[in-house]
Design a protein around this motif. Sequence first.
Motif, short mmCIF file in Angstrom:
data_model
loop_
_atom_site.label_atom_id
_atom_site.label_comp_id
_atom_site.label_asym_id
_atom_site.label_seq_id
_atom_site.Cartn_x
_atom_site.Cartn_y
_atom_site.Cartn_z
N GLU A 39 26.91 14.25 -28.00
CA GLU A 39 25.98 15.02 -27.18
C GLU A 39 25.57 16.32 -27.85
O GLU A 39 24.39 16.71 -27.83
CB GLU A 39 26.61 15.32 -25.81
CG GLU A 39 26.84 14.11 -24.93
CD GLU A 39 28.13 13.36 -25.24
OE1 GLU A 39 28.45 12.42 -24.51
OE2 GLU A 39 28.81 13.72 -26.23
N GLU A 40 26.52 17.04 -28.48
CA GLU A 40 26.22 18.34 -29.07
C GLU A 40 25.30 18.26 -30.28
O GLU A 40 24.66 19.25 -30.66
CB GLU A 40 27.51 19.07 -29.44
CG GLU A 40 28.36 18.40 -30.51
CD GLU A 40 29.37 17.41 -29.95
OE1 GLU A 40 30.34 17.10 -30.66
OE2 GLU A 40 29.18 16.96 -28.79
N ARG A 41 25.19 17.06 -30.90
CA ARG A 41 24.32 16.91 -32.06
C ARG A 41 22.95 16.34 -31.71
O ARG A 41 22.03 16.34 -32.54
CB ARG A 41 25.00 15.99 -33.09
CG ARG A 41 26.09 16.68 -33.88
CD ARG A 41 26.85 15.73 -34.77
NE ARG A 41 26.01 14.70 -35.37
CZ ARG A 41 26.46 13.50 -35.74
NH1 ARG A 41 27.73 13.17 -35.54
NH2 ARG A 41 25.65 12.63 -36.29
N GLN A 42 22.79 15.86 -30.50
CA GLN A 42 21.53 15.23 -30.12
C GLN A 42 20.32 16.15 -30.25
O GLN A 42 19.26 15.72 -30.73
CB GLN A 42 21.64 14.64 -28.71
CG GLN A 42 22.58 13.44 -28.64
CD GLN A 42 22.69 12.85 -27.25
OE1 GLN A 42 21.89 13.14 -26.36
NE2 GLN A 42 23.69 12.00 -27.05
N SER A 47 28.13 18.93 -20.72
CA SER A 47 27.15 18.48 -21.72
C SER A 47 25.70 18.72 -21.33
O SER A 47 24.81 18.45 -22.13
CB SER A 47 27.34 16.98 -22.00
OG SER A 47 28.63 16.72 -22.50
N TYR A 64 23.27 20.41 -23.73
CA TYR A 64 22.83 19.62 -24.89
C TYR A 64 21.68 18.69 -24.51
O TYR A 64 20.73 18.53 -25.28
CB TYR A 64 23.99 18.80 -25.44
CG TYR A 64 25.19 19.63 -25.83
CD1 TYR A 64 25.06 20.73 -26.70
CD2 TYR A 64 26.45 19.34 -25.34
CE1 TYR A 64 26.16 21.49 -27.05
CE2 TYR A 64 27.55 20.10 -25.69
CZ TYR A 64 27.41 21.18 -26.54
OH TYR A 64 28.50 21.93 -26.89
N GLU A 83 18.54 20.83 -24.20
CA GLU A 83 18.02 21.21 -25.52
C GLU A 83 17.36 20.02 -26.22
O GLU A 83 16.31 20.17 -26.86
CB GLU A 83 19.16 21.74 -26.39
CG GLU A 83 19.70 23.10 -25.96
CD GLU A 83 20.89 23.50 -26.80
OE1 GLU A 83 20.97 23.07 -27.97
OE2 GLU A 83 21.76 24.23 -26.29
#
Length: 293
Positions: free
Chosen positions: A145-148, A187, A190, A193
């Motif tokens: 999720e944090e890299r999406q 999450s 994320y 964003e």
Amino acid sequence: MEKTRRGLAGVDIAIGDIVGRKSYNKDIYFKVVELFERDKVPYAILRGLDIRLVSDAPVDDLEKISPAEVAEYWRKVMKSSGELVKRCFERREAEHIRSLNRTDVKTFDVPGRVLHIDGDGDYLDLCITTYKQLGVPADGYHIPEERQPKEVVLLLQKHRPDLLVLTGHDALVKGASDFRDMKNYRSSAYFVEAVRAARQWEKNRDDLVIFAGACQSYYEAILEAGANFASSPERVLIHAFDPVFIVEKVAYTPVSKAVALKSVIESTITGYPGIGGLDTQGKYRMGAPKSAY
């Protein structure tokens, strides 16, 4: 907080075990994905087996689920999913007959294409299998999720889909009471964003249809960021397959029609408490006659 992905000495719970929380009467089955110590007390990070929920719990509160119980659980899940798949095909057949007003002309389908980005690799595999069953063309990527937010635009440029799914796991922080504070979600920031990044790439909500969110996600913020559909209006848990049945309905609704919100939300497993959205045009084109070559 000391983390480990192997195990903790003296603890009978290991990474990969399927467990239930005794304090919740084992109402949800989870997979153990991480173990750590908090104030010298063993804890586990848990991800729902078929519910898009991430949680943590003391190891002492966990009970292993037997392979036989897990198999029976999955049997019931797949039976429920299979019934929804069957309804999708029945709905499409009825729509084809109505649109042509005859049954002797062979048609062919050009549904909308999906880019599905999922924070859970197991869920992604299940969703891709279901897309194939439903005849929905889809490309899938397992991205935390944090890299999406950082990777979504590159994948949009590569695949140029009609529909985008951004999902994985989420949850309200335990004890949170302010549902309008982004800090109270694991999450949701994320997903917000990532939706904003996708909307910078394609601003029109009908040109790129977006579903985003997971269990208990910040529904209002995700829609405000530019999603067409999001979870979770009542901050409830949603099912792993809910995004699939949302985008299937959009992918097979004619481009000349708006998706019926009531119909699309009721086509999911969770329904109104977990899924909501906005008026959206369909992405499906029917061709006729079908070539014999």
